[in-house]
Design an enzyme around this catalytic site. Structure first.
Site, mmCIF file in Angstrom:
data_model
loop_
_atom_site.group_PDB
_atom_site.id
_atom_site.type_symbol
_atom_site.label_atom_id
_atom_site.label_comp_id
_atom_site.label_asym_id
_atom_site.label_seq_id
_atom_site.Cartn_x
_atom_site.Cartn_y
_atom_site.Cartn_z
ATOM 1 N N ILE A 230 -5.637 12.898 -5.470
ATOM 2 C CA ILE A 230 -5.162 11.669 -6.105
ATOM 3 C C ILE A 230 -6.162 11.171 -7.142
ATOM 4 C CG2 ILE A 230 -4.672 9.230 -5.679
ATOM 5 C CD1 ILE A 230 -3.397 10.090 -3.008
ATOM 6 N N ASN A 358 -1.293 4.512 12.713
ATOM 7 C CA ASN A 358 -0.982 5.928 12.883
ATOM 8 C C ASN A 358 -1.777 6.487 14.052
ATOM 9 O OD1 ASN A 358 0.399 8.258 12.253
ATOM 10 N ND2 ASN A 358 -1.051 8.921 10.685
ATOM 11 N N TYR A 364 -9.193 5.150 10.304
ATOM 12 C CA TYR A 364 -8.603 5.182 8.961
ATOM 13 C C TYR A 364 -7.674 3.983 8.749
ATOM 14 C CZ TYR A 364 -6.182 7.165 4.887
ATOM 15 O OH TYR A 364 -5.642 7.373 3.637
#
Length: 458
Positions: A230, A358, A364
């Site tokens: 990215i 998640n 994270y």
């Protein structure tokens, strides 16, 4: 990374199987090519009675080269396809809806045109932020627009995206400029993987470019984590749009970073952002070489996945330090030394993991939720200095990191969104580019998901 399922679906045998079994059907998405028209066809512009933006929006669309319709081209469907003559976009000004009974006007506009939108077309609804409404009934009606837009994004298919743009009723010149920037982004192929989003346009410092094909001309832009994925895509897109890019990554990624900057004509900084002296060294470099930095893109990030019960402290600390704390330290030094001028932009990369959580990514997800907190805190704090602060939250993006995800989880990530496919790094880069434009200064405090309208956290 190749999406073999999508390639198969686009074959003759694949299309037949998809129709027979009702399998996910990933459309071909219309992505941006410099110089191309904003839309694949004309835009139909409608408005509720008493709305305040339709005339302004009509001028913006005409100035952008969009063929504008204010009435349907025909009420008679094509006898072969059953569709009305195609529209590249449906744009509706709903600011005149002041109570729930007025919501019927949405049905009256969209129902007869629902099948008229061309593949990869656009639906945009304009409203008033509920907090800026004059009565509880008006606020209620305006909040209802979010359900409409998100449902349209899931219904229309074929790569059609749907967005809600709340525009402050107490606007200034910056509001008008940023509304134009936002419409140009959302109507174009730049927003191919952005759908079901709510964008808020307020007030602020915003300057229209001399050339909308190079909206970052003359801007000095720092991109962290720019060697691959990215970050490399962000560096390329911002350079294409006219920026002078300062690309930063860790020394271990030096060869890949050099390849990126040689390709775009930028400059490289090899620096570990977790080092105690990193913020000062970076600030010195920017001051000595450029005298300022107009845009800071906080893209650098790492993952160290484990379930919380199995995670050691080093994994937790490393992810939080790189993904969140280093951003705070860099911002503090650059702002204290006034290296980000009025009209500057801070754009951070969050994640849908920071919104929905998640499994196996508590570190994270915590860090990426913290990035959203950073936007919430800094946007009002820096408004008086003319600096906007926003974040993008990518969903499943096809990178070398997602290529390592187990097959079943990877396929679920690809298919569990309105586009039935993963996004590309360029999709994130284009969204960051829009938020970085000088014309986008009245867009601040937003977190825009680049996830194809993922079902996670929806």
């Amino acid at each position: 990374m190749t999406d073999r399922y999508a390639s198969f679906v686009r074959s003759g045998a694949g299309r037949a199987l998809v129709k027979r079994l009702g399998l996910p059907d990933p459309p071909r998405l219309r992505r941006h090519t410099p110089g191309e028209p904003l839309l694949p066809g004309p835009a139909l512009l409608g408005a509720a009675g008493g709305s305040r933006l339709a005339v302004q929006v009509g001028r913006i669309l005409l100035d952008a080269g969009v063929e504008l319709r204010d009435t349907p081209a025909s009420s008679t469907p094509d006898p072969t396809t059953g569709r009305l003559p195609g529209n590249g976009a449906l744009v509706y000004d709903a600011t005149g809806i002041t109570d729930s009974t007025g919501l019927r006007q949405l049905y009256d506009f969209f129902h007869p045109q629902a099948r008229s939108v061309l593949p990869s077309g656009r639906v945009i609804v304009l409203g008033t932020p509920p907090a800026g409404c004059g009565s509880p009934r008006e606020a209620t009606a305006q909040r209802s627009l979010e359900g409409l837009v998100r449902s349209i994004g899931k219904e229309f298919g074929r790569g059609v995206t749907a967005q809600l743009v709340y525009v402050t009723p107490d606007g200034d010149a910056g509001t008008a400029t940023s509304l134009e920037a936002t419409l140009r982004f959302l109507l174009s192929g730049r927003s191919a993987y952005v759908s079901g989003q709510v964008v808020r346009v307020g007030t602020g410092t915003a300057t229209a470019p001399a050339d909308w094909n190079r909206p970052l001309a003359g801007q000095v832009v720092l991109v962290t984590g720019a060697a691959r994925g990215i970050g490399a895509a962000v560096a390329r897109v911002l350079s294409r749009d006219g920026a002078q890019v300062v690309a930063l990554d860790v020394p271990a990624a030096g060869d890949a970073l050099a390849a990126v900057v040689n390709e775009i004509g930028g400059t490289a900084v090899q620096l570990d952002l977790t080092g105690a002296d990193a913020p000062a060294r970076l600030a010195d470099h920017l001051a000595d070489r450029h005298g300022r930095v107009d845009v800071v893109v906080h893209n650098a990030g790492i993952t160290r996945d484990r379930t919380l019960g199995r995670m050691d402290a080093d994994r937790w600390d490393a992810v939080l330090d790189v993904n969140l704390s280093s951003q705070e330290r860099i911002n503090d030094v650059l702002l204290e030394r006034e290296l980000i001028p009025a009209g500057g932009r801070l754009v951070a990369v969050s994640s849908i993991a920071g919104i929905a959580g998640n499994r196996g990514q508590t570190n994270y997800a915590t860090s990426k939720a913290g990035v959203i907190g950073l936007v919430d805190a800094l946007a009002p704090a820096l408004a008086g200095r003319g600096i906007s602060v926003n974040a993008v939250a990518p969903g499943f993006i096809e990178t070398r990191l997602t290529a390592r995800v187990p097959l079943v989880i990877r396929e679920a990530g690809r298919r569990m969104n309105s586009m039935a496919q993963g996004g590309l790094p360029v999709d994130v880069a284009e969204t960051i580019g829009w938020l970085a434009w000088p014309a986008s200064g009245a867009v601040s405090g937003n977190v825009v998901r680049v996830c194809g309208q993922s079902l996670l956290g929806a």
